[in-house]
Design a protein around this motif. Structure first.
Motif, mmCIF file in Angstrom:
data_model
loop_
_atom_site.group_PDB
_atom_site.id
_atom_site.type_symbol
_atom_site.label_atom_id
_atom_site.label_comp_id
_atom_site.label_asym_id
_atom_site.label_seq_id
_atom_site.Cartn_x
_atom_site.Cartn_y
_atom_site.Cartn_z
ATOM 1 N N PRO A 1 0.806 -1.234 0.000
ATOM 2 C CA PRO A 1 0.000 0.000 0.000
ATOM 3 C C PRO A 1 0.830 1.270 0.000
ATOM 4 C CG PRO A 1 0.113 -0.876 2.205
ATOM 5 C CD PRO A 1 0.831 -1.866 1.319
ATOM 6 N N ASN A 2 2.149 1.177 0.181
ATOM 7 C CA ASN A 2 2.969 2.369 0.332
ATOM 8 C C ASN A 2 3.674 2.783 -0.950
ATOM 9 O OD1 ASN A 2 2.276 2.563 3.021
ATOM 10 N ND2 ASN A 2 3.950 1.237 3.664
ATOM 11 N N PHE A 3 3.133 2.409 -2.092
ATOM 12 C CA PHE A 3 3.639 2.838 -3.382
ATOM 13 C C PHE A 3 3.558 4.356 -3.444
ATOM 14 C CE2 PHE A 3 2.881 3.292 -8.075
ATOM 15 C CZ PHE A 3 4.151 2.922 -8.460
ATOM 16 N N LYS A 4 4.661 5.056 -3.759
ATOM 17 C CA LYS A 4 4.756 6.497 -3.527
ATOM 18 C C LYS A 4 4.489 7.374 -4.762
ATOM 19 C CE LYS A 4 6.038 6.186 0.809
ATOM 20 N NZ LYS A 4 6.175 4.739 0.963
ATOM 21 N N GLU A 5 3.991 6.846 -5.877
ATOM 22 C CA GLU A 5 3.823 7.656 -7.071
ATOM 23 C C GLU A 5 2.817 8.797 -6.882
ATOM 24 O OE1 GLU A 5 5.386 7.808 -10.099
ATOM 25 O OE2 GLU A 5 6.822 6.573 -9.013
ATOM 26 N N TRP A 6 1.730 8.551 -6.190
ATOM 27 C CA TRP A 6 0.716 9.582 -6.015
ATOM 28 C C TRP A 6 1.206 10.708 -5.110
ATOM 29 C CZ3 TRP A 6 -3.658 10.509 -8.559
ATOM 30 C CH2 TRP A 6 -4.167 9.496 -9.370
ATOM 31 N N ARG A 7 1.933 10.379 -4.084
ATOM 32 C CA ARG A 7 2.490 11.422 -3.213
ATOM 33 C C ARG A 7 3.493 12.277 -3.998
ATOM 34 N NH1 ARG A 7 6.869 12.070 0.261
ATOM 35 N NH2 ARG A 7 6.438 13.369 2.099
ATOM 36 N N LYS A 8 4.314 11.635 -4.804
ATOM 37 C CA LYS A 8 5.290 12.359 -5.618
ATOM 38 C C LYS A 8 4.576 13.280 -6.610
ATOM 39 C CE LYS A 8 8.966 11.554 -9.008
ATOM 40 N NZ LYS A 8 9.715 10.519 -9.766
ATOM 41 N N LEU A 9 3.524 12.767 -7.248
ATOM 42 C CA LEU A 9 2.769 13.571 -8.206
ATOM 43 C C LEU A 9 2.126 14.771 -7.516
ATOM 44 C CD1 LEU A 9 0.504 12.441 -11.069
ATOM 45 C CD2 LEU A 9 -0.473 13.927 -9.323
ATOM 46 N N TYR A 10 1.573 14.541 -6.327
ATOM 47 C CA TYR A 10 0.914 15.621 -5.590
ATOM 48 C C TYR A 10 1.904 16.748 -5.301
ATOM 49 C CZ TYR A 10 -2.129 17.851 -2.125
ATOM 50 O OH TYR A 10 -2.904 18.743 -1.438
ATOM 51 N N ILE A 11 3.076 16.397 -4.803
ATOM 52 C CA ILE A 11 4.082 17.407 -4.450
ATOM 53 C C ILE A 11 4.574 18.143 -5.688
ATOM 54 C CG2 ILE A 11 6.389 17.735 -3.491
ATOM 55 C CD1 ILE A 11 5.806 15.376 -1.622
ATOM 56 N N GLU A 12 4.852 17.403 -6.764
ATOM 57 C CA GLU A 12 5.356 18.025 -7.988
ATOM 58 C C GLU A 12 4.328 18.974 -8.586
ATOM 59 O OE1 GLU A 12 6.439 14.810 -10.528
ATOM 60 O OE2 GLU A 12 8.392 14.490 -9.565
ATOM 61 N N ARG A 13 3.077 18.541 -8.596
ATOM 62 C CA ARG A 13 2.046 19.394 -9.183
ATOM 63 C C ARG A 13 1.793 20.632 -8.323
ATOM 64 N NH1 ARG A 13 -1.102 20.516 -12.890
ATOM 65 N NH2 ARG A 13 -3.228 21.289 -12.616
ATOM 66 N N LYS A 14 1.820 20.478 -7.011
ATOM 67 C CA LYS A 14 1.652 21.629 -6.117
ATOM 68 C C LYS A 14 2.745 22.667 -6.378
ATOM 69 C CE LYS A 14 1.343 22.709 -1.167
ATOM 70 N NZ LYS A 14 2.593 23.488 -1.052
ATOM 71 N N ASN A 15 3.979 22.222 -6.518
ATOM 72 C CA ASN A 15 5.090 23.134 -6.791
ATOM 73 C C ASN A 15 4.971 23.757 -8.178
ATOM 74 O OD1 ASN A 15 6.187 22.539 -4.283
ATOM 75 N ND2 ASN A 15 7.516 20.924 -5.075
#
Length: 270
Positions: free
Chosen positions: A95-109
């Motif tokens: 469950p800890n696959f990190k692609e969505w968290r990475k996408l969220y941070i990149e898009r926010k920036n």
């Protein structure tokens, strides 16, 4: 109020578990599905705070199933965006696959940089000591926001700041009404929360004179000094309509200004 009560209750429960010495003790005491449910009810700021409690919470708060929901909620216009595979299609044991968290941070920036570029564009289009802003430039800035598919939360964080030029506040408000279709009540609450509801903008436009018995009358001039909270309601929707159409058909020119009441009164009689 109900949401805050739930958050406080969960944070209190989490703090009790965080006092345990070992992460293994937390894992044994709290089933993972229950822990994920707790984390999924939190907003990003609370989620980040929770992740600081222990190694267990840090790993769990990075779960893809949590960040996927946050990303899709924040950017509903990104239906055709190149999202990573849904977390529901990944292995239940990972469950800890990190692609969505990475996408969220990149898009926010990325959106923060885009908002800064729009702010610079607005300032560059207004020469020194000139407060007017042509509608063609206004619509160009609006199109930049639409192309980047800003979400409502992005507008509140990046364009509803009281220290910004009121024209940027107006851009964010107009974008929310025209493209995000945010209800007027929600917009009014957001404007009040960001302390910009009482800010005013001057909108002046010129229309071709009407024909009367074979003679064309003088061109018409309209000038309005309206608050942002009034523009968020249906009562002043026609003003946003003027801005949205721009200088087309019978409208010769549209100009926006960030002037105070005294300057507006002088401008209205020019």
């Amino acid at each position: 109020m109900q949401y805050n009560l739930k958050v406080d209750l969960f944070i209190h429960s989490v703090n009790l578990f965080a006092k345990m010495k070992q992460s293994d003790s937390i894992r044994d005491s709290l089933p993972e599905d229950v822990a994920i449910k707790i984390a999924s009810l939190l907003q990003v700021r609370d989620l980040c705070s929770l992740s600081c409690c222990s190694r267990f919470w840090r790993e769990l708060c990075g779960s893809d199933c949590i960040w996927e929901s946050l990303a899709r909620e924040r950017w509903p216009l990104l239906a055709g965006f190149d999202f990573p595979a849904s977390s529901s299609s990944t292995s239940a044991n990972a469950p800890n696959f990190k692609e969505w968290r990475k996408l969220y941070i990149e898009r926010k920036n990325e959106l923060a940089a885009s908002a800064a570029a729009v702010a610079k564009f607005v300032e560059d289009c207004r020469p020194c000591k000139v407060k007017s802003f042509e509608v063609r430039d206004y619509l160009k800035a609006m199109e930049d926001l639409r192309a980047m598919k800003f979400g409502f939360k992005d507008v509140q964080m990046l364009l509803f700041q009281p220290k910004m030029n009121v024209l940027l506040n107006l851009l964010g408000l107009h974008y929310c009404r025209a493209y995000l279709e945010i209800p007027g009540d929600y917009l009014m609450e957001a404007l009040q929360a960001c302390e910009i509801s009482d800010r005013h903008v001057c909108i002046k436009w010129w229309k071709v004179g009407r024909w009367f018995y074979g003679f064309r009358m003088r061109d018409e001039t309209h000038c309005r000094w309206v608050s942002l909270v009034d523009l968020a309601t249906d009562d002043e929707e026609h003003i946003l309509g003027v801005l949205h159409r721009g200088a087309v058909h019978e409208v010769l020119r549209v100009v926006l200004s960030d002037v105070d009441l005294r300057e507006f009164q002088e401008l209205a009689y020019r």
